[in-house]
Design a protein around this motif. Structure first.
Motif, PDB file in Angstrom:
ATOM      1  N   SER A 148       0.695  -1.204   0.064  1.00 21.84           N
ATOM      2  CA  SER A 148      -0.011   0.120   0.090  1.00 21.84           C
ATOM      3  C   SER A 148       0.816   1.019   0.049  1.00 21.84           C
ATOM      4  N   PRO A 149       0.598   2.307  -0.504  1.00 19.95           N
ATOM      5  CA  PRO A 149       1.184   3.573  -0.796  1.00 19.95           C
ATOM      6  C   PRO A 149       0.963   4.189   0.514  1.00 19.95           C
ATOM      7  N   ILE A 150       2.220   4.643   1.244  1.00 19.49           N
ATOM      8  CA  ILE A 150       2.071   5.326   2.627  1.00 19.49           C
ATOM      9  C   ILE A 150       2.365   7.007   2.250  1.00 19.49           C
ATOM     10  N   ALA A 151       3.217   7.300   1.388  1.00 14.96           N
ATOM     11  CA  ALA A 151       3.500   8.675   1.399  1.00 14.96           C
ATOM     12  C   ALA A 151       4.270   8.828   0.026  1.00 14.96           C
ATOM     13  N   LEU A 152       3.870  10.143  -0.616  1.00 17.15           N
ATOM     14  CA  LEU A 152       4.623  10.743  -1.793  1.00 17.15           C
ATOM     15  C   LEU A 152       5.749  11.541  -1.345  1.00 17.15           C
TER      16      LEU A 152
END
Length: 211
Positions: A155-159
């Motif tokens: 899952s993407p957490i931070a850009l």
């Protein structure tokens, strides 16, 4: 007397409700799973603890970026690390931070990566984003790039950053969704999205503790 009986019944009812609520709250905290923090924003407390833990260090400068996990007095913090040597580029690291009973703090583990945190205010350079939250375009690029790959369960957490090229590069922190492990595995993915609607993973950076 009837009034007194009604009052006693009401008190007894409230007591039962409070006891049930207490039981429910206790049940919520019995999980062995390491809790994730509800917000990845770096609080003033975490900044202060990191400053205490790194006070007197001369080899590197740690800048907190996001708090990924927190439990009691322990924190897992994504940091930019600038080594105090010539021509060294800042990189990202996972820092395990522990608050002591006396209010001081210590770093118990550092997992380094080769993902650079170099941002320049110039055309073609990597640009630091104003918000760590993935915007619609970055999320779409991530979804397309990881589809049918071994990173689909992340899952993407931070850009962390983006770069305008003949399309767009994204630097995204991700976390494993696999439930067969109690310790989360974090990675930084570099994703390239050309001007078309395709996207691909071009770099994968792992976090590793020094041996």
């Amino acid at each position: 007397k009837k009034s007194e009986i009604k009052k006693d019944e009401k008190k007894s009812s409230n007591k039962i409700k409070n006891e049930d609520k207490s039981k429910t709250d206790n049940q919520k905290n019995t999980s062995d799973e390491k809790p994730k923090t509800t917000s990845i924003s770096v609080s003033q407390k975490v900044k202060s603890l990191l400053e205490k833990a790194t006070y007197g260090m001369t080899g590197a400068v740690y800048t907190p970026v996001a708090v990924l996990e927190s439990s009691n007095s322990s924190y897992l913090v994504l940091c930019k690390v600038q080594m105090v040597v010539s021509n060294a580029s800042p990189t990202y690291a996972l820092v395990s931070l522990n608050e002591k009973a006396n209010g001081n703090a210590e770093i118990t583990e550092v997992k380094d990566s080769k993902a650079e945190a170099v941002f320049v205010d110039a055309p073609g350079g990597w640009r630091e984003v104003n918000s760590l939250t993935l915007d619609k375009e970055a999320k779409a690029a991530f979804d397309t790039a990881v589809k049918y790959s071994k990173y689909e369960k992340y899952s993407p957490i931070a850009l962390l950053g983006q770069q305008v090229v003949s399309g767009m590069n994204y630097q995204i922190l991700v976390r494993s969704n696999q439930s067969d492990t109690k310790t989360s595995k974090y990675l930084i993915l570099q994703i390239y999205q050309p001007l078309s609607n395709t996207a691909e993973i071009t770099e994968v950076y792992e976090f590793k503790a020094e041996k």
